[in-house]
Design an enzyme around this catalytic site. Structure first.
Site, PDB file in Angstrom:
ATOM      1  N   GLY A  46      39.247  71.364  15.222  1.00 47.88           N
ATOM      2  CA  GLY A  46      38.496  70.374  14.457  1.00 47.88           C
ATOM      3  C   GLY A  46      37.000  70.611  14.367  1.00 47.88           C
ATOM      4  CD  GLU A 101      35.592  67.725  20.890  1.00 47.27           C
ATOM      5  OE1 GLU A 101      35.825  68.012  19.697  1.00 47.27           O
ATOM      6  OE2 GLU A 101      36.483  67.416  21.686  1.00 47.27           O
ATOM      7  CG  ASP A 102      36.945  67.184  16.365  1.00 42.35           C
ATOM      8  OD1 ASP A 102      36.804  66.819  17.545  1.00 42.35           O
ATOM      9  OD2 ASP A 102      38.063  67.443  15.880  1.00 42.35           O
ATOM     10  CG  ASP A 105      39.817  58.219  19.837  1.00 44.77           C
ATOM     11  OD1 ASP A 105      39.458  57.076  20.143  1.00 44.77           O
ATOM     12  OD2 ASP A 105      40.879  58.440  19.217  1.00 44.77           O
ATOM     13  CE  LYS A 133      38.754  57.625  15.634  1.00 43.54           C
ATOM     14  NZ  LYS A 133      40.211  57.625  15.795  1.00 43.54           N
ATOM     15  CG  PHE A 154      43.875  59.135  11.885  1.00 46.85           C
ATOM     16  CD1 PHE A 154      44.115  59.316  13.245  1.00 46.85           C
ATOM     17  CD2 PHE A 154      43.874  60.250  11.058  1.00 46.85           C
ATOM     18  CE1 PHE A 154      44.363  60.582  13.767  1.00 46.85           C
ATOM     19  CE2 PHE A 154      44.123  61.517  11.580  1.00 46.85           C
ATOM     20  CZ  PHE A 154      44.380  61.677  12.927  1.00 46.85           C
ATOM     21  CG  ASP A 161      44.289  67.968  12.027  1.00 48.25           C
ATOM     22  OD1 ASP A 161      43.525  67.609  12.942  1.00 48.25           O
ATOM     23  OD2 ASP A 161      45.493  68.187  12.213  1.00 48.25           O
ATOM     24  NE  ARG A 167      42.721  71.704  11.200  1.00 51.77           N
ATOM     25  CZ  ARG A 167      42.635  71.042  12.351  1.00 51.77           C
ATOM     26  NH1 ARG A 167      41.524  70.397  12.654  1.00 51.77           N
ATOM     27  NH2 ARG A 167      43.644  71.022  13.191  1.00 51.77           N
TER      28      ARG A 167
END
Ligand code: XMP
Ligand code: MG
Length: 180
Positions: A46, A101-102, A105, A133, A154, A161, A167
């Site tokens: 990601g 990092e993407d 969470d 998040k 989400f 993805d 993506r």
């Protein structure tokens, strides 16, 4: 806009501007390290797009290295038990490391990863996450560079993805709930 996307959260332009700012901030923060530079570590898959763009906004020597991890359990929820599928190609002892990092969470994946990387004795270790998040329960992680706060929905696009799709969307959006 793609048919499966309910809402665009961050446009291509907004992302580019923010990545530019983070790159400039990293360039300033590591100004003392103009010789050795930094090692950007991306967590596949990601964060690969974010790191590729971020690397080009940092005016210092930048090495790029990759790790792949999988959390046990499946789908959208992370368990905190992480398996390393691919380790770094280079040693990071004594190096300035920034983990790209993407999305943060629960933070459990990153928490594990940081502990693992810290045990290799880098000169410094920081995190640049594109998204964080807004969740009620999130592992306490010192994140020096944060792209955007995002809602607890989400999210896909710009590297993120659902079942390996989306993506390549140039923007970040919320996936329609009926898609998953
Ligand atoms: P934790 O909970 O350990 O999870 O912080 C981090 C990883 O879970 C994935 N993740 C997402 N992927 N849209 C995605 O495409 C999301 O909304 C999302 N939330 C978590 C992601 O791989 C992240 O690194
Ligand atoms: Mg990830």
């Amino acid at each position: 806009m793609h048919n499966d996307i309910a809402e665009v959260l961050f446009t291509e332009d907004e992302i580019a501007r923010r990545v530019d700012e983070i790159g400039a901030q990293i360039t300033r923060d590591y100004a003392e390290a103009t010789d050795e530079g930094i090692v950007l570590v991306s967590v596949l898959r990601g964060a690969a797009i974010f790191m590729a763009d971020l690397a080009r906004r940092i005016e210092l020597p930048v090495e790029m290295d990759y790790m792949a991890v999988s959390s046990y359990g499946d789908g959208a929820k992370s368990s905190g038990v992480v398996r390393i599928l691919k380790d770094l190609a280079s040693e990071i002892e004594g190096r300035h490391v920034v983990v790209a990092e993407d999305i943060l969470d629960s933070g459990l994946t990153l928490k594990y990863l940081l502990k693992n990387l810290a045990s290799r004795h880098p000169a410094s270790l920081e995190v640049a996450t594109l998204l964080r998040k807004k969740t009620l329960a999130q592992a306490k992680i010192e994140c020096k560079y944060i792209g955007f706060e995002c809602p607890d929905r989400f999210i896909v696009g710009y590297g993120l993805d659902y079942a390996e799709r989306y993506r390549n969307l140039p923007y970040i959006g919320v996936l329609k709930p009926e898609m998953y």
